[in-house]
Design a protein around this motif. Structure first.
Motif, PDB file in Angstrom:
ATOM      1  N   TYR A 189       0.652  -1.245  -0.055  1.00 23.58           N
ATOM      2  CA  TYR A 189       0.024   0.064   0.075  1.00 23.58           C
ATOM      3  C   TYR A 189       0.941   1.258   0.157  1.00 23.58           C
ATOM      4  O   TYR A 189       2.001   1.147   0.195  1.00 23.58           O
ATOM      5  N   HIS A 190       0.201   2.226  -0.405  1.00 21.93           N
ATOM      6  CA  HIS A 190       1.052   3.487  -0.166  1.00 21.93           C
ATOM      7  C   HIS A 190       0.425   4.484   0.990  1.00 21.93           C
ATOM      8  O   HIS A 190      -0.863   4.829   0.973  1.00 21.93           O
ATOM      9  N   PRO A 191       1.249   5.094   1.770  1.00 25.93           N
ATOM     10  CA  PRO A 191       0.454   5.794   2.937  1.00 25.93           C
ATOM     11  C   PRO A 191       0.014   6.877   2.892  1.00 25.93           C
ATOM     12  O   PRO A 191       0.124   7.509   1.643  1.00 25.93           O
ATOM     13  N   LYS A 192      -0.897   7.378   3.569  1.00 25.85           N
ATOM     14  CA  LYS A 192      -1.552   8.794   3.234  1.00 25.85           C
ATOM     15  C   LYS A 192      -0.552   9.820   3.255  1.00 25.85           C
ATOM     16  O   LYS A 192      -0.905  10.594   2.923  1.00 25.85           O
ATOM     17  N   GLU A 193       0.135   9.900   4.348  1.00 29.44           N
ATOM     18  CA  GLU A 193       1.403  10.743   4.407  1.00 29.44           C
ATOM     19  C   GLU A 193       2.428  10.253   3.520  1.00 29.44           C
ATOM     20  O   GLU A 193       3.011   9.377   3.632  1.00 29.44           O
ATOM     21  N   GLN A 194       2.766  11.339   2.755  1.00 28.80           N
ATOM     22  CA  GLN A 194       4.046  11.208   1.555  1.00 28.80           C
ATOM     23  C   GLN A 194       3.808  10.008   0.654  1.00 28.80           C
ATOM     24  O   GLN A 194       4.533   9.439   0.337  1.00 28.80           O
ATOM     25  N   GLY A 195       2.445   9.746   0.507  1.00 30.66           N
ATOM     26  CA  GLY A 195       2.072   8.693  -0.501  1.00 30.66           C
ATOM     27  C   GLY A 195       1.402   9.145  -1.693  1.00 30.66           C
ATOM     28  O   GLY A 195       1.558  10.203  -1.994  1.00 30.66           O
ATOM     29  N   PHE A 196       0.687   8.254  -2.477  1.00 32.11           N
ATOM     30  CA  PHE A 196       0.016   8.862  -3.448  1.00 32.11           C
ATOM     31  C   PHE A 196      -1.022   7.899  -3.890  1.00 32.11           C
ATOM     32  O   PHE A 196      -1.152   6.848  -3.377  1.00 32.11           O
ATOM     33  N   ASP A 197      -2.264   8.561  -4.694  1.00 34.91           N
ATOM     34  CA  ASP A 197      -3.161   7.502  -5.167  1.00 34.91           C
ATOM     35  C   ASP A 197      -2.735   6.967  -6.364  1.00 34.91           C
ATOM     36  O   ASP A 197      -1.955   7.496  -7.069  1.00 34.91           O
ATOM     37  N   VAL A 264      -0.325   2.072 -15.210  1.00 36.17           N
ATOM     38  CA  VAL A 264      -0.452   2.051 -13.731  1.00 36.17           C
ATOM     39  C   VAL A 264      -0.060   4.003 -13.503  1.00 36.17           C
ATOM     40  O   VAL A 264       0.979   4.235 -13.927  1.00 36.17           O
ATOM     41  N   ILE A 265      -1.225   4.440 -13.135  1.00 33.40           N
ATOM     42  CA  ILE A 265      -1.042   5.866 -13.133  1.00 33.40           C
ATOM     43  C   ILE A 265      -1.161   6.417 -11.682  1.00 33.40           C
ATOM     44  O   ILE A 265      -1.646   5.779 -10.712  1.00 33.40           O
ATOM     45  N   THR A 266      -0.209   7.250 -11.167  1.00 36.79           N
ATOM     46  CA  THR A 266      -0.048   7.811  -9.753  1.00 36.79           C
ATOM     47  C   THR A 266      -0.301   9.170  -9.823  1.00 36.79           C
ATOM     48  O   THR A 266       0.271  10.029 -10.524  1.00 36.79           O
ATOM     49  N   VAL A 267      -1.023   9.663  -8.751  1.00 37.81           N
ATOM     50  CA  VAL A 267      -1.134  11.032  -8.436  1.00 37.81           C
ATOM     51  C   VAL A 267      -0.600  11.285  -7.086  1.00 37.81           C
ATOM     52  O   VAL A 267      -1.458  10.723  -6.187  1.00 37.81           O
ATOM     53  N   PRO A 268       0.201  12.360  -6.502  1.00 35.09           N
ATOM     54  CA  PRO A 268       0.804  13.072  -7.709  1.00 35.09           C
ATOM     55  C   PRO A 268       1.944  12.296  -8.463  1.00 35.09           C
ATOM     56  O   PRO A 268       1.809  12.382  -9.791  1.00 35.09           O
ATOM     57  N   GLY A 269       2.664  11.603  -7.968  1.00 29.25           N
ATOM     58  CA  GLY A 269       3.653  10.979  -8.793  1.00 29.25           C
ATOM     59  C   GLY A 269       4.254   9.875  -7.866  1.00 29.25           C
ATOM     60  O   GLY A 269       3.786   9.472  -6.718  1.00 29.25           O
ATOM     61  N   PHE A 270       4.958   9.054  -8.597  1.00 32.07           N
ATOM     62  CA  PHE A 270       5.546   7.683  -8.029  1.00 32.07           C
ATOM     63  C   PHE A 270       6.469   7.902  -7.046  1.00 32.07           C
ATOM     64  O   PHE A 270       7.806   7.808  -7.297  1.00 32.07           O
ATOM     65  N   ILE A 271       6.418   8.621  -5.778  1.00 33.12           N
ATOM     66  CA  ILE A 271       7.354   8.865  -4.914  1.00 33.12           C
ATOM     67  C   ILE A 271       8.076   7.888  -4.473  1.00 33.12           C
ATOM     68  O   ILE A 271       7.608   6.859  -3.655  1.00 33.12           O
TER      69      ILE A 271
END
Length: 310
Positions: A189-197, A264-271
């Protein structure tokens, strides 16, 4: 893959659990009349990401100019497309499924055949170093880069728009994309803080391809407390078909399996450093409860030996 200390991981999960309401996985069927599910997806996505927008243009030849930057993902059709700026200058290219077209404010696009286009409105203009037509199968700057969701040595994983220059040529922090064939990704998963949708835009599938998700990451992170009565609904299994668009908000566990080719699309970006693996937890739950065969929770064995962070 890197190890992350257990205490730090639990702190991250506590932050996740205390955050706003649980994130929701949303499906849209772009290939069906009216694209069912897209309006609900748009509402959730724009609420989570102010300054962005989302739409789908089905069977269109023209994209009129607007005073905003847009990123177009070609999902259906192919042919030749021409971009014209407000001063009348134009440029053209062949386009096909899997390509991206970037439109600056005021630019229009016309195609010589009908196209299906997933359109993201983004708050920041892209760099002039990025071409208006990004074509992963034709651009010599875009080559296979195994990793992430596709670790096999013959992986098809092509990074179109990237957060970090070390992994791709076209740097763009407002939105990232990589087109990838997923056979067996690790659960993360991608965390809510410093992550991305994240979005999966499904473009090809093998029979039986699926997506595993969970909106209960904080529960997975305490495997010693999980009982057999709590297993139902812990992991969801979704069959996939061409034309599916899946919205995976920050905090949702997901794992592609069985052969799916997706943008695979990420917003903002693939941090970098924002993918937290949970396969070691899933494996521990199975072992604690003696789950085997069809009753066992699915997990990626290679990624289950220790905590993974990418």
């Amino acid at each position: 893959m890197l190890r992350i200390p257990s205490l730090l991981f639990l702190v991250l999960l506590c932050s996740l659990a205390l955050a706003q309401e649980a994130p929701q996985v949303t499906f849209a069927k772009l290939h069906e009349p009216g694209a069912p599910g897209l309006s609900e997806m748009k509402e959730a996505f724009t609420k989570n990401n102010p300054g962005y927008d989302l739409s789908y243009l089905k069977a269109t030849r023209e994209v009129p100019g607007k005073e905003m930057t847009r990123v177009l993902f070609i999902q259906q059709g192919g042919g030749t497309a021409q971009i014209t700026d407000p001063q009348g200058a134009s440029k053209s290219s062949k386009v096909a499924v899997g390509d991206i077209v970037l439109l600056d404010a005021g630019e229009t696009m016309e195609a010589d055949s009908l196209l299906g286009l997933l359109v993201f409105t983004v708050p920041e203009k892209h760099s002039d170093a990025i071409p208006s037509f990004v074509r992963p199968d034709w651009d010599p700057n875009i080559t296979d880069s195994p990793g992430g969701c596709a670790t096999e040595t013959n992986a098809y994983r092509r990074i179109l728009l990237t957060w970090h220059q070390d992994v791709g040529n076209y740097l763009y922090h407002s939105i990232n994309a990589h087109r990838v064939r997923i056979m067996d990704s690790f659960s993360h998963y991608h965390p809510k803080e410093q992550g991305f949708d994240e979005f999966y835009l499904v473009q090809m599938v093998l029979p039986g391809a699926k997506l595993f998700t969970s909106e209960k990451v904080e529960q997975l992170a305490m495997p010693e407390a999980v009982t057999k009565q709590q297993l139902e609904g812990l992991i969801q299994e979704h069959s996939l078909e061409v034309g599916d668009l899946i919205y995976l908000p920050r905090g949702v566990m997901h794992r592609g399996f069985g052969g799916v080719l997706a943008q695979v699309i990420t917003v903002p970006g693939f941090i970098p450093g924002s993918q937290y693996g949970v396969d070691h937890f899933l494996r521990q739950i199975n072992e604690n409860l003696g789950l085997k065969g069809g009753e066992a929770l699915p997990f990626n064995r290679q990624a289950s030996a220790f905590q993974v962070i990418l």
